[in-house]
Every structure is written in C-alpha cells, then in structure tokens.
Enzyme design. Structure first.
Site, PDB file in Angstrom:
ATOM      1  N   ASP A   1       0.738  -1.190  -0.106  1.00 36.81           N
ATOM      2  CA  ASP A   1       0.221   0.041  -0.124  1.00 36.81           C
ATOM      3  C   ASP A   1       0.959   1.066  -0.005  1.00 36.81           C
ATOM      4  O   ASP A   1       1.942   1.406   0.500  1.00 36.81           O
ATOM      5  CB  ASP A   1      -0.684  -0.073   1.280  1.00 36.81           C
ATOM      6  CG  ASP A   1      -1.942  -0.837   1.242  1.00 36.81           C
ATOM      7  OD1 ASP A   1      -2.206  -1.621   0.073  1.00 36.81           O
ATOM      8  OD2 ASP A   1      -2.602  -0.879   1.898  1.00 36.81           O
TER       9      ASP A   1
ATOM     10  N   HIS B   1       3.608  -2.377   3.263  1.00 38.47           N
ATOM     11  CA  HIS B   1       3.559  -0.832   2.631  1.00 38.47           C
ATOM     12  C   HIS B   1       4.930  -0.617   2.094  1.00 38.47           C
ATOM     13  O   HIS B   1       5.938  -1.051   2.528  1.00 38.47           O
ATOM     14  CB  HIS B   1       3.553  -0.120   4.111  1.00 38.47           C
ATOM     15  CG  HIS B   1       1.939  -0.069   4.793  1.00 38.47           C
ATOM     16  ND1 HIS B   1       1.950  -0.782   5.399  1.00 38.47           N
ATOM     17  CD2 HIS B   1       1.137   0.512   4.681  1.00 38.47           C
ATOM     18  CE1 HIS B   1       0.472  -1.029   6.031  1.00 38.47           C
ATOM     19  NE2 HIS B   1       0.066  -0.076   5.469  1.00 38.47           N
TER      20      HIS B   1
END
Lengths: 93, 717
Positions: free
Chosen positions: B103, B255
């Site tokens: 992400d 992430h």
C-alpha cells in the site's frame, strides 16, 4: 427707441507698437543644453506593443490550458473496467 | 531628498494610451490578465493542498467501531468484496495461495528495493498505489507493471473515504484511475480504501463506502494477514506477522511508502523463500480470483490522465521554484544583515576614533545651490538655515525653476545678504542645478533641496572630506523632519537604516550609489568630469553619483552633516516619490551598465552589489510574505510563524543598531512590526510597477509633492 448695437463698419489697417520681449529687462536665464533621450523610454511604443501582445498571447494560452485541465478533471468520474461478476461464480474457489 | 517636482511631462501625441476607449479596453484586459494569473496560482495552491492533504500512513487513524449495518456474511467473509451482483459477495484466496499487497506507494526510495526483492524470488505482487504519488513517479508505476505485477487503486491523496462526501470520494477514485491510465496504459478494477484492514473490522461507514464503490464496479480488496510493518516492529516480528497461521491462502498487507521501509525489504527477503519452501504459491489478486488481467485504458482516460499528471507536476514545479527563490532571498537577507552589522559597526568606530581626520580643516568658500519649483511654504526656513551655516564665506544661490507661486518673493523677504535668486525657464531639476553650478565660481558646491533644513554646522562638516584630494563628492546624512504620523515614523525608520547602515556599508566598499539631493557636496572638477547633471534619468542624483565614481573620483559619506527633509505625508505622495526613485535608480544603473566592464572599483564591485541589494533582493522579498500566508494556511503553522518572526527580529536588530549608531531615540521603533504589514507591501508594488514601466518603455512625468512645511523634528534656531 434704441436699436440693437449691430451692423458693420470699415476701418483701415490698425498698427500698434510694443517692445519685443527679448528687449525686456529680466532676471530670466536661458539655458541651452542638448537633451539626451531618457533611459528606458521607447518613443515609438513598439516595445510596449510587442510586450502587450506577448502578454495577451501568454494569457490566452494559460486560459486554454487551465480550462482544459479543469474540464478534463471535472467531466464525470472515470469508471473501472467491466469484469465478470463474483456472484456469477468468478471469484469463488 | 529629491522630492522636487517641475513642469509636468509633455503630452505624448504618439501614445494611443490617451484615447478613452483604448484606455477602457486595456483596463478590462488588465483585469482579465490578473484573473488568469490568480486562477493559475489558485490551481497550483489547490493541487498542492489537495495532494498533500495531511497524509498519515495506514493504521494510524482512530476509528469508531459500530458495525450493526454490515451483513454478517461480509463480516465473517473473505477479504475480497464484490457488489456487481444483487448482493454483496465475499471471496477468499484459494488454499496455499498468497497475494502479497503493498500500500501507499510508489515511493522513490523503497518501491524499487521491494521490486528488486520480488524479482529475485520471481514473485508477483499487487501494488495499491496512491494516485498523486503515481503522478509524481510515473516511471515507478511503469516499472511495477513492466515487471509483471498488478496495480490497484488506493485513492488519489490517501484520505479516509468513509469521512468524505460522495463527490470527493468519486473524484479521488476517478483521478487515481486516470493517473494509472496515463502512466501504465491500463485500467484497474481493484480498490483498497485507506485505513482498511480485515473484513471483520468493517464499520458502518466503511461498509457504506465499500458498497458505493462496489456499485460503481470496483472490487474492494481488504486483507486477512497484516504484517503490521507500518509500526516498524523489527524484521522478525514482520516475518512472524506475515506468515499465514495455517495452510489457508491469504492476502498479506505490506507498505512500500510512508517512511523507512528497510525492515519490510529485509523481512520480505527472508519470508518469501521460507513460504515457498512450505509449499505456498504466490499470485496477484485478480489471478487468484480467476478474473481477466487489467484491460487497456480508453484513449479519453489516457488524455485526461495526461492532463492530471502534468498539472500535478507543474504545480509541484511552481511551488518548488518559489521555495528555492525564497531560500535564495532568505540567504541573501541573512548575508546582507551580517555584512551590514559588521561593516557599519566598524565604519562607525573608525569615524568616531579620536585619531580619525580627513586632513587639514577645509575652510574654502562654498556655494549652496538650491533648486526650487513652487516651494513657497518651505523655502524660507530652508534658505535661512543654509545662510546661517557656520562656515566661512558661505553663499546661497536659489535657482527658481519657473515657479508659479511666491517662491522668489519668499526668499527675497528674508533679506539675507549672502542669498541670491535667479529665475530660469522651466527645465527640470537637473537643468536648474546645472545653471546654478554655472553661475557660481566657488570650487566647492553643495546642493540642497528647497524642502530641507540643515543644522548650523552641517555644511562645514559636509565639506571636510574634501581635504582628501581624491574625494569628488560627499553624501550627507538626511533625516525625516515630519515624524508625527505613522507614515512619517516608517519613513524615519527607513531613512535611519538606509543612511546609517546601507550607506556606511557602501562607503566601506567605495560604491555609494546615491548622494541624496537633499544634502550633497561636490568638487567642481568632479562635476565637470561627470558632465554635470543629466536629464535622461529621473534620479539625477543617483546618475550623477555613478558618473562621478566612473570618472575615478571617490565618493564618501559624512554622517555628521545632518539635514532634515520633509517626507511625503500621504500614501499617494509617497507612492509617487518612490515610483520615481526606483524607476530612476533602475535608469541610472542601466545607463551606467558598461561600468561593469571598465577597470575600477565602482563598476567591478559596486554596481553589481547595488543591483543585487536594491533591485533583485527587494523583488524577491514579497515571497517571504506570500509563503508565510501559504504556510500559515496550509503548512505547519508554528514553524511558519517562527520563521516569519525570525525575519522580524532580524529587522528589529538591524533597526536598533542603526538607531544607536545615529544616536536616535528608539521610540519610533514600536511601529516596526506594523511596517511589515502595510509599508513593505507598498514598496514591493512600487518596485514592481516601476520595473514594468522600465520594461515597457513608458514615459514617466515629474511629480510634485504637496508641502505642509512641517519641520517639527528639525532642530530650531
């Protein structure tokens, strides 16, 4: 009864005499100096004209670009692509 | 100083700018242009504020936990939620199958490193990208796609979608779609809402969002294994968190942006081979769901994406340019302040030392030339103060430049023996001064404005530097006499700083740019070398000073020669005076630009220094205010205010030093903070419009100042 004062009269050449200003007694001083043209000043106005048109052109271009940007972003959302539905059995194991 | 008027500028028959219709049209066009510039700046600010709107990484947002509206099938279902049918359908990953998801990227530092790890282990992944970052790093989006990974949408600016109105949510998703379309040529049907996690953590608000975007055709992809790498818990913890608890398949959350992701990179390098050994298969989300690969984006979306990406990059560029200019301006101001402090201080100490002397006392006769145009109210105090100067053989020559008021009569009424008046036809200040110089036969000439009162010893002090044979001209210390109003106080502060610090600095470097018209002394031979005063600039004093220095003469500053001049009392008059000064200074610098190539102190060092400090720096200075406003509104308020206050403190320190060096009372300095808000901006505008006038070649007229005759701050007697 008095008549209004208008009508014509012919007179000969009138001659008057006066002293010329040049002969007058004065404390004025005449200063003669060749004046150079002022710095930056463009007497023909050509530079000003060119700059003005260049500014207008740049402004117009800017308006078009900005309008294109705003229109492109605000004309409805971009949708995700069509795909088979999961409820039709695509996603299940 | 040089607030001298004269006859108005002649009517220019060649200019079309006098025709009322043309004038009106141009005014409209000017307003339109201003609007366009404002629209441009508005767009830049909007884009910057929009794309930088308080980004905080996933998982740092406190949420409410009401989930009564979420169907149990979704709460207990898989991480992939579809609304394309009649009801919500949840799906899970197949057994022993993993989809690694990243992400918040792309990030120029960490995304390439993660891609390298994935390539080393031949593992495909799904990247949920933030649209504004895609616009900023299109090459990373292309690389993700080119290396066989999948791209999903994670909104444009990473907001909490559940808290946004529908139009804004649609804009976020649409713009992400466009950015992906332009950079990779593909569209995507995957969407992961920011701050989302497992399906059983969906709140009512989240579910409404998932439902709304689902009905538009997006497949919402949550996760069922969270590596929690955003907490940076250490490599071992990330590996442990990201390992599926059993042989079920899973969507694993990582992430690749939002801070240091080195732990994520290392953990992946360890985790992937271990899971591969355990028999897990890696795939992308769409492959696992048996969906077709992302189709090509439509041509319209690609074009709209192009516009979006270039807008973001252009706005970034504009803002970056402004920051760079601000830093340059700030640096110059700091350097200038330090240099000012150092040199002004040393200059003052040297001059005050008992050993300081210009040479033998100068007692040669002096003629004071006073040009005057309609100076009825001020000429009498000015001339009587000059005539009573404590210098042997001082004579005053008033040159009346075709005044229409009682200027001559006012001087005659004084009945002073050493004062003479001559009247000349209208010709401007320079011509008046030249005439005055031609009419006197002293070797030392002092020029004083008709609105200026001098102290009794000012003239004597002013000519002392002529003991040095190399000195061609001397600048006096001019002060504001009418300091009652705010405007008077501001100008007083400005004069004290300008005459004390700046002129002391320029004196040290031997490059005084201006001998003020209000009080200046000249040697006749320096004046003839310079060719007298010329009429081709509006700042004849600056022009003359530069010409004298180019001719090889020294120009010095004598701070003990004090004169009190009447400063403009209204904004309008001040505007006109400053307009003429800054336009005239630019004219003089441009006229003497070739001095830079000539040998000598002035051209090589002085002129460029003056250009930087009097034109370039003041033109950049408005950035400080603009960026302060931007910062207070959109950036860290505290830091911005601190920065702005730091600039103010620097100015206060400078002013205090200047006042101390000139032995002035510090009282008027309380107006200094106010000066930052009105006066400074007025000065920017003056500089800007006179620079524009210079560029376009407009002819500026001479402007006359209305006198009040207020010499309240001048010493009486």
């Amino acid at each position: 009864m008095q008549r209004p004062p208008h009508g014509r009269a012919k007179v000969g050449r009138a001659v008057g005499k006066a002293r010329l200003p040049a002969e007058d007694v004065t404390s004025l001083i005449r200063a003669e100096s060749p004046e150079p043209p002022p710095v930056f000043v463009d007497p023909s106005g050509a530079r000003r004209r060119r700059l003005r048109w260049a500014t207008y052109a740049a402004g117009l271009l800017l308006v078009l670009v900005l309008a294109a940007v705003w229109v492109s972003q605000l004309t409805g959302p971009a949708a995700p692509p069509a795909r088979p539905s999961c409820s039709a059995g695509a996603c299940t194991r | 100083m040089t607030v001298y008027g004269g006859a108005p500028a002649p009517f220019d028959p060649e200019s079309t700018g006098q025709i009322p219709a043309v004038r009106r049209r141009r005014r409209v066009l000017r307003v339109l242009l201003t609007l366009v510039v404002l629209l441009l700046l508005g767009t830049v600010v909007l884009v910057e504020v929009y794309t930088d709107a308080g980004f905080s990484p996933d998982g740092t947002d406190p949420r409410s936990s009401r989930d009564s509206a979420v169907p149990p099938a979704v709460l207990n279902g898989g991480p992939v939620i579809d609304f394309s049918g009649d009801t919500a359908t949840s799906a899970r990953m197949p057994a022993k199958t993993l989809a690694l998801t990243f992400d918040d990227g792309p990030d120029p530092a960490w995304t390439p490193k993660i891609l390298d790890v994935l390539a080393r282990h031949h593992v495909p992944a799904t990247f949920f990208v933030v649209g504004s970052e895609v616009a900023r790093h299109p090459e990373l989006a292309r690389r993700i796609k080119a290396e066989g990974h999948e791209i999903g949408a994670h909104t444009f600016t990473h907001p909490d979608l559940a808290s946004l109105p529908a139009w804004r949510r649609d804009l976020e998703n649409s713009q992400t779609q466009l950015a992906i379309a332009y950079t990779t040529g593909r569209s995507t049907s995957l969407l992961r809402p920011p701050y989302s996690s497992f399906a059983d953590a969906l709140t009512d608000g989240d579910y409404a969002t998932v439902r709304a975007v689902g009905e538009q055709g997006y497949l919402t992809v949550l996760d069922d294994v969270d590596s929690e790498d955003w907490k940076r818990p250490g490599v071992d913890a990330i590996v442990r968190n990201a390992t599926p608890p059993n042989a079920d398949g899973a969507i694993v959350l990582f992430h690749d942006a939002g801070g240091d992701r080195s732990q994520t990179v290392t953990a992946l390098d360890r985790l992937i081979p271990r899971l591969q050994r355990d028999g897990f298969r890696f795939t992308t989300v769409t492959q696992a769901m048996g969906l077709p690969a992302d189709p090509r984006a439509g041509a319209a979306d690609v074009w709209r994406g192009r516009a979006l990406v270039w807008t973001v990059r252009a706005a970034d560029g504009v803002l970056r340019l402004l920051w760079v200019l601000l830093i340059v301006a700030g640096g110059l101001i700091l350097i200038r302040t330090l240099v000012l402090f150092l040199f002004a201080w040393t200059h003052a100490r040297r001059r005050r030392a008992p050993s300081w002397s210009w040479g033998l006392p100068v007692t040669a006769p002096v003629t004071i030339v006073v040009p005057a145009y309609n100076e009825e109210t001020t000429i009498a105090p000015a001339v009587s103060s000059l005539a009573r100067s404590a210098h042997p053989g001082v004579k005053v020559l008033v040159v009346d430049d075709a005044s229409t008021d009682g200027t001559t009569a006012a001087v005659d009424a004084l009945k002073l023996g050493n004062v003479r008046v001559v009247r000349i036809p209208s010709g401007g200040k320079a011509t008046a001064l030249n005439t005055g110089v031609a009419l006197c036969h002293d070797d030392l000439i002092v020029m004083v404005d008709a609105d200026t009162v001098v102290t009794p010893d000012a003239i004597h002090q002013l000519v002392q530097p002529f003991a040095d044979r190399r000195v061609g001209a001397v600048a006096g210390n001019v002060k504001v006499s009418n300091r009652r109003g705010l405007l008077g106080k501001w100008q007083h502060i400005e004069y004290v700083i300008g005459f004390n610090l700046d002129r002391r600095l320029y004196d040290t470097f031997g490059c005084i740019p201006t001998i003020p018209g209000a009080l200046g002394g000249f040697r006749r031979s320096a004046l003839s070398d310079a060719g007298g005063l010329s009429t081709d600039t509006l700042a004849e004093d600056t022009d003359l000073t530069m010409a004298i220095q180019r001719a090889g003469w020294k120009v010095v500053y004598q701070e003990s020669a004090r004169a009190y001049t009447e400063a403009p009392a209204t904004m309008r008059q001040l505007w006109r005076q400053r307009y003429r000064w800054s336009y005239g200074t630019m004219q003089a610098m441009w006229k003497h630009r070739r001095a830079v190539l000539e040998p000598g102190h002035f051209g090589r060092g002085g002129l460029p220094l003056i250009a930087v400090f009097t034109v370039l720096l003041p033109l950049l200075a408005p950035l400080i205010d603009l960026m302060a406003v931007y910062g207070v509104l959109f950036l860290d308020r505290q830091v911005t205010l601190l920065g702005w206050l730091a600039v103010l403190v620097i100015q206060i320190l400078t002013a205090v030093l200047a006042f101390r060096l000139d032995r002035e009372k510090l009282g008027p300095l309380w107006t200094l903070p106010l000066q930052q808000i009105v006066y400074r901006q007025l000065m920017y505008l003056v500089l800007l419009s006179s620079a524009l006038a210079a560029l376009t070649g407009r002819r500026l007229g001479w402007q006359k100042i209305r006198r009040t005759g207020d010499f309240s701050s001048a010493p009486s007697g």
